[in-house]
Design a protein around this motif. Structure first.
Motif, PDB file in Angstrom:
ATOM      1  N   ARG A 103       9.372  14.264 -10.115  1.00 60.54           N
ATOM      2  CA  ARG A 103      10.437  15.075  -9.512  1.00 60.54           C
ATOM      3  C   ARG A 103      10.753  14.627  -8.087  1.00 60.54           C
ATOM      4  O   ARG A 103      11.833  14.918  -7.567  1.00 60.54           O
ATOM      5  CB  ARG A 103       9.987  16.547  -9.522  1.00 60.54           C
ATOM      6  N   PHE A 104       9.848  13.884  -7.463  1.00 61.90           N
ATOM      7  CA  PHE A 104      10.027  13.490  -6.060  1.00 61.90           C
ATOM      8  C   PHE A 104      10.757  12.151  -5.964  1.00 61.90           C
ATOM      9  O   PHE A 104      10.470  11.220  -6.717  1.00 61.90           O
ATOM     10  CB  PHE A 104       8.675  13.426  -5.352  1.00 61.90           C
ATOM     11  N   ASP A 105      11.687  12.075  -5.018  1.00 58.36           N
ATOM     12  CA  ASP A 105      12.476  10.864  -4.831  1.00 58.36           C
ATOM     13  C   ASP A 105      11.664   9.750  -4.183  1.00 58.36           C
ATOM     14  O   ASP A 105      11.864   8.574  -4.480  1.00 58.36           O
ATOM     15  CB  ASP A 105      13.699  11.166  -3.963  1.00 58.36           C
ATOM     16  N   ARG A 106      10.788  10.105  -3.258  1.00 57.31           N
ATOM     17  CA  ARG A 106       9.921   9.146  -2.585  1.00 57.31           C
ATOM     18  C   ARG A 106       8.519   9.731  -2.469  1.00 57.31           C
ATOM     19  O   ARG A 106       8.359  10.916  -2.155  1.00 57.31           O
ATOM     20  CB  ARG A 106      10.431   8.806  -1.172  1.00 57.31           C
ATOM     21  N   VAL A 107       7.519   8.901  -2.707  1.00 51.79           N
ATOM     22  CA  VAL A 107       6.126   9.288  -2.481  1.00 51.79           C
ATOM     23  C   VAL A 107       5.562   8.293  -1.478  1.00 51.79           C
ATOM     24  O   VAL A 107       5.466   7.097  -1.754  1.00 51.79           O
ATOM     25  CB  VAL A 107       5.293   9.274  -3.782  1.00 51.79           C
ATOM     26  N   VAL A 108       5.230   8.782  -0.298  1.00 55.18           N
ATOM     27  CA  VAL A 108       4.727   7.938   0.780  1.00 55.18           C
ATOM     28  C   VAL A 108       3.204   7.951   0.762  1.00 55.18           C
ATOM     29  O   VAL A 108       2.578   9.008   0.684  1.00 55.18           O
ATOM     30  CB  VAL A 108       5.237   8.431   2.147  1.00 55.18           C
ATOM     31  N   CYS A 109       2.602   6.766   0.829  1.00 56.04           N
ATOM     32  CA  CYS A 109       1.146   6.630   0.891  1.00 56.04           C
ATOM     33  C   CYS A 109       0.771   6.147   2.285  1.00 56.04           C
ATOM     34  O   CYS A 109       1.384   5.218   2.809  1.00 56.04           O
ATOM     35  CB  CYS A 109       0.654   5.646  -0.162  1.00 56.04           C
ATOM     36  N   ILE A 110      -0.257   6.755   2.880  1.00 53.23           N
ATOM     37  CA  ILE A 110      -0.581   6.460   4.276  1.00 53.23           C
ATOM     38  C   ILE A 110      -1.467   5.235   4.448  1.00 53.23           C
ATOM     39  O   ILE A 110      -1.760   4.836   5.576  1.00 53.23           O
ATOM     40  CB  ILE A 110      -1.234   7.674   4.961  1.00 53.23           C
ATOM     41  N   SER A 111      -1.915   4.642   3.354  1.00 55.67           N
ATOM     42  CA  SER A 111      -2.680   3.392   3.417  1.00 55.67           C
ATOM     43  C   SER A 111      -2.593   2.725   2.055  1.00 55.67           C
ATOM     44  O   SER A 111      -2.225   3.355   1.055  1.00 55.67           O
ATOM     45  CB  SER A 111      -4.147   3.642   3.795  1.00 55.67           C
ATOM     46  N   GLU A 112      -2.940   1.450   2.014  1.00 55.14           N
ATOM     47  CA  GLU A 112      -2.936   0.741   0.726  1.00 55.14           C
ATOM     48  C   GLU A 112      -3.985   1.315  -0.204  1.00 55.14           C
ATOM     49  O   GLU A 112      -3.783   1.369  -1.419  1.00 55.14           O
ATOM     50  CB  GLU A 112      -3.179  -0.750   0.964  1.00 55.14           C
ATOM     51  N   GLY A 113      -5.115   1.760   0.350  1.00 54.12           N
ATOM     52  CA  GLY A 113      -6.141   2.397  -0.467  1.00 54.12           C
ATOM     53  C   GLY A 113      -5.628   3.648  -1.140  1.00 54.12           C
ATOM     54  O   GLY A 113      -5.924   3.903  -2.321  1.00 54.12           O
ATOM     55  N   VAL A 114      -4.841   4.438  -0.427  1.00 55.96           N
ATOM     56  CA  VAL A 114      -4.243   5.646  -1.005  1.00 55.96           C
ATOM     57  C   VAL A 114      -3.264   5.265  -2.107  1.00 55.96           C
ATOM     58  O   VAL A 114      -3.224   5.888  -3.178  1.00 55.96           O
ATOM     59  CB  VAL A 114      -3.537   6.464   0.099  1.00 55.96           C
ATOM     60  N   ARG A 115      -2.466   4.238  -1.869  1.00 54.13           N
ATOM     61  CA  ARG A 115      -1.470   3.818  -2.871  1.00 54.13           C
ATOM     62  C   ARG A 115      -2.135   3.363  -4.161  1.00 54.13           C
ATOM     63  O   ARG A 115      -1.732   3.759  -5.266  1.00 54.13           O
ATOM     64  CB  ARG A 115      -0.587   2.703  -2.298  1.00 54.13           C
ATOM     65  N   GLN A 116      -3.164   2.542  -4.037  1.00 54.42           N
ATOM     66  CA  GLN A 116      -3.854   2.047  -5.224  1.00 54.42           C
ATOM     67  C   GLN A 116      -4.554   3.169  -5.979  1.00 54.42           C
ATOM     68  O   GLN A 116      -4.560   3.204  -7.214  1.00 54.42           O
ATOM     69  CB  GLN A 116      -4.861   0.964  -4.827  1.00 54.42           C
ATOM     70  N   SER A 117      -5.145   4.093  -5.232  1.00 57.55           N
ATOM     71  CA  SER A 117      -5.826   5.219  -5.856  1.00 57.55           C
ATOM     72  C   SER A 117      -4.840   6.098  -6.627  1.00 57.55           C
ATOM     73  O   SER A 117      -5.124   6.534  -7.755  1.00 57.55           O
ATOM     74  CB  SER A 117      -6.542   6.047  -4.785  1.00 57.55           C
ATOM     75  N   LEU A 118      -3.673   6.339  -6.040  1.00 54.31           N
ATOM     76  CA  LEU A 118      -2.678   7.176  -6.713  1.00 54.31           C
ATOM     77  C   LEU A 118      -2.105   6.479  -7.937  1.00 54.31           C
ATOM     78  O   LEU A 118      -1.915   7.107  -8.994  1.00 54.31           O
ATOM     79  CB  LEU A 118      -1.565   7.536  -5.730  1.00 54.31           C
ATOM     80  N   SER A 173      -3.589   4.370  -9.860  1.00 54.93           N
ATOM     81  CA  SER A 173      -4.584   4.401 -10.934  1.00 54.93           C
ATOM     82  C   SER A 173      -4.635   5.764 -11.603  1.00 54.93           C
ATOM     83  O   SER A 173      -5.074   5.883 -12.750  1.00 54.93           O
ATOM     84  CB  SER A 173      -5.966   4.042 -10.390  1.00 54.93           C
ATOM     85  N   TRP A 174      -4.152   6.787 -10.905  1.00 56.06           N
ATOM     86  CA  TRP A 174      -4.169   8.146 -11.455  1.00 56.06           C
ATOM     87  C   TRP A 174      -2.903   8.452 -12.255  1.00 56.06           C
ATOM     88  O   TRP A 174      -2.976   8.923 -13.386  1.00 56.06           O
ATOM     89  CB  TRP A 174      -4.336   9.160 -10.315  1.00 56.06           C
ATOM     90  N   ILE A 175      -1.725   8.164 -11.689  1.00 55.24           N
ATOM     91  CA  ILE A 175      -0.489   8.550 -12.370  1.00 55.24           C
ATOM     92  C   ILE A 175       0.140   7.409 -13.150  1.00 55.24           C
ATOM     93  O   ILE A 175       1.065   7.635 -13.939  1.00 55.24           O
ATOM     94  CB  ILE A 175       0.531   9.137 -11.375  1.00 55.24           C
ATOM     95  N   GLY A 176      -0.324   6.181 -12.941  1.00 57.09           N
ATOM     96  CA  GLY A 176       0.147   5.071 -13.754  1.00 57.09           C
ATOM     97  C   GLY A 176       1.095   4.135 -13.032  1.00 57.09           C
ATOM     98  O   GLY A 176       1.800   4.531 -12.093  1.00 57.09           O
ATOM     99  N   PRO A 177       1.130   2.864 -13.459  1.00 57.01           N
ATOM    100  CA  PRO A 177       1.919   1.827 -12.776  1.00 57.01           C
ATOM    101  C   PRO A 177       3.419   2.032 -12.833  1.00 57.01           C
ATOM    102  O   PRO A 177       4.150   1.442 -12.030  1.00 57.01           O
ATOM    103  CB  PRO A 177       1.503   0.544 -13.516  1.00 57.01           C
ATOM    104  N   LYS A 178       3.919   2.824 -13.749  1.00 55.29           N
ATOM    105  CA  LYS A 178       5.378   3.010 -13.823  1.00 55.29           C
ATOM    106  C   LYS A 178       5.929   3.718 -12.584  1.00 55.29           C
ATOM    107  O   LYS A 178       7.138   3.707 -12.339  1.00 55.29           O
ATOM    108  CB  LYS A 178       5.755   3.782 -15.082  1.00 55.29           C
ATOM    109  N   PHE A 179       5.040   4.325 -11.775  1.00 53.76           N
ATOM    110  CA  PHE A 179       5.472   4.990 -10.553  1.00 53.76           C
ATOM    111  C   PHE A 179       5.495   4.046  -9.356  1.00 53.76           C
ATOM    112  O   PHE A 179       5.806   4.467  -8.238  1.00 53.76           O
ATOM    113  CB  PHE A 179       4.543   6.174 -10.241  1.00 53.76           C
ATOM    114  N   ASP A 180       5.174   2.778  -9.574  1.00 51.09           N
ATOM    115  CA  ASP A 180       5.018   1.829  -8.477  1.00 51.09           C
ATOM    116  C   ASP A 180       6.262   1.754  -7.586  1.00 51.09           C
ATOM    117  O   ASP A 180       6.170   1.697  -6.360  1.00 51.09           O
ATOM    118  CB  ASP A 180       4.671   0.446  -9.033  1.00 51.09           C
ATOM    119  N   THR A 181       7.451   1.749  -8.199  1.00 52.99           N
ATOM    120  CA  THR A 181       8.685   1.608  -7.421  1.00 52.99           C
ATOM    121  C   THR A 181       9.008   2.855  -6.606  1.00 52.99           C
ATOM    122  O   THR A 181       9.822   2.806  -5.687  1.00 52.99           O
ATOM    123  CB  THR A 181       9.868   1.296  -8.342  1.00 52.99           C
TER     124      THR A 181
END
Length: 365
Positions: free
Chosen positions: A138-153, A155-163
């Motif tokens: 539902r969110f237009d943008r999801v901001v991650c505060i570090s690369e570790g946070v991005r990779q962790s997220l 792995s949880w919600i799936g690679p289709k959310f990468d963009t």
């Protein structure tokens, strides 16, 4: 670049509380800085410690996050901020994420969420994965505060959310540099800042210091939390009552950091490491857990010793001794190196990045 001004659009940051650690401080910094960019930006808390302490751009619903009726109060507030230019609702932390998701259903608003952590307890249960995928979609943008946070997220919600995921490193206050002189005639003092909760790992630092009690003068921990009584018992059991002090929350982080020679950050996990950057800005060297988020902050700097979380107390004893010796041998170089590294995380870089996100979303409203 199109500015978000007045009727052109608004930004509303939503976070559960006005008190807390890194996320709350980042939101206040971000909202205040947007004012200087002529951005109509506000912050809404579900509850605040004191209504009198709220700034002009801050508001409180006065409702506990535990009360699901907050959804209706939040929806009413969101609707009051909607206008011809569009509205961005920027959510922070888990309850901000969920309540904004429900409160904004069927409303013509843009949604942004900032993921502040590499871990949360709901990820222990696979059933939440499907619900989270629905929420994040539902969110237009999801901001991650570090690369570790991005990779962790991911792995949880799936690679289709990468963009949908964007990396914006947290900004930090850059404090006054303080030259420290630590020679053989003076024992070092240690400092930590963070909530008194198990994942901050302060119990491990205290246990390690108990083994080298004759090699340091004091250890001050600034923060509060549910783990205070447990830490107090550990301090007494370790015989460190005169050396380890639980200082409570402080509004003067700079002064607290200036009072130490070495900063200890024994966290089990961290999304970013805001206090690490703040300490580095004053010239503090660090003994720090080798976890994503913290590892990204210090890089390969000689001013820090990274500790393997699996190493336990012995690893912390060894790391603390190593940094004390390293710092005594080359204090000025390590302090200046720490300061230079901290400057990469200045608040203005974070603010400019969020400004671009907001402007893009409102331009395409």
């Amino acid at each position: 670049m199109r500015k978000v001004v007045g009727d052109v659009g608004r930004v509303l940051n939503v976070i559960p509380s006005s008190s807390g650690g890194g996320a709350e401080r980042v939101v206040r910094t971000l909202t205040r800085a947007m004012q200087s960019k002529s951005v109509c930006c506000e912050t809404l808390y579900f509850s605040a410690n004191s209504e009198d302490d709220l700034l002009g751009f801050e508001h409180s619903l006065g409702v506990s996050y535990k009360n699901p009726l907050i959804i209706f109060a939040l929806r009413k507030f969101i609707k009051s901020r909607m206008g011809a230019g569009g509205l961005i609702v920027h959510a922070h932390l888990t309850w901000g994420l969920y309540y904004v998701f429900f409160a904004s259903l069927f409303l013509p608003v843009r949604l942004v969420y900032t993921e502040h952590s590499t871990y949360n307890s709901r990820r222990k249960y696979w059933v939440f994965r499907f619900f989270d995928r629905l929420v994040y979609s539902r969110f237009d943008r999801v901001v991650c505060i570090s690369e570790g946070v991005r990779q962790s997220l991911l792995s949880w919600i799936g690679p289709k959310f990468d963009t949908k995921l964007f990396l914006i490193l947290n900004g930090a206050d850059i404090y006054e540099y303080r030259a420290r002189k630590l020679d053989a005639s003076r024992l070092p003092s240690f400092v930590s800042i963070g909530s008194l909760n198990p994942h901050k790992g302060f119990q491990l630092a205290i246990e390690a210091l108990a083994d080298i009690s004759a090699e340091f003068s004091s250890y001050s921990i600034f923060g509060e939390g549910a783990y205070r009584e447990s830490l107090e018992r550990l301090i007494v059991h370790s015989g460190l009552q005169g050396k380890v002090h639980l200082m409570g929350w402080t509004d003067d982080v700079e002064k607290a950091l200036h009072g130490g020679d070495i900063q200890l950050i024994p966290s089990v996990w961290e999304g970013f490491g805001l206090t690490a950057v703040e300490g580095m800005s004053t010239g503090l060297p660090l003994v720090i857990s080798d976890v994503s988020g913290l590892r990204e902050v210090v890089g390969n700097g000689k001013f820090a010793v990274l500790v393997d979380p699996a190493g336990g107390k012995a690893a912390w004893v060894s790391a603390i001794r190593e940094l004390i010796e390293r710092f005594r041998q080359n204090q000025e170089r390590l302090s200046i190196e720490a300061r230079r590294r901290a400057l990469f995380f200045r608040n203005e870089f974070m603010v400019d990045s969020y400004f671009r996100v907001y402007s893009t979303l409102l331009h395409n409203f």
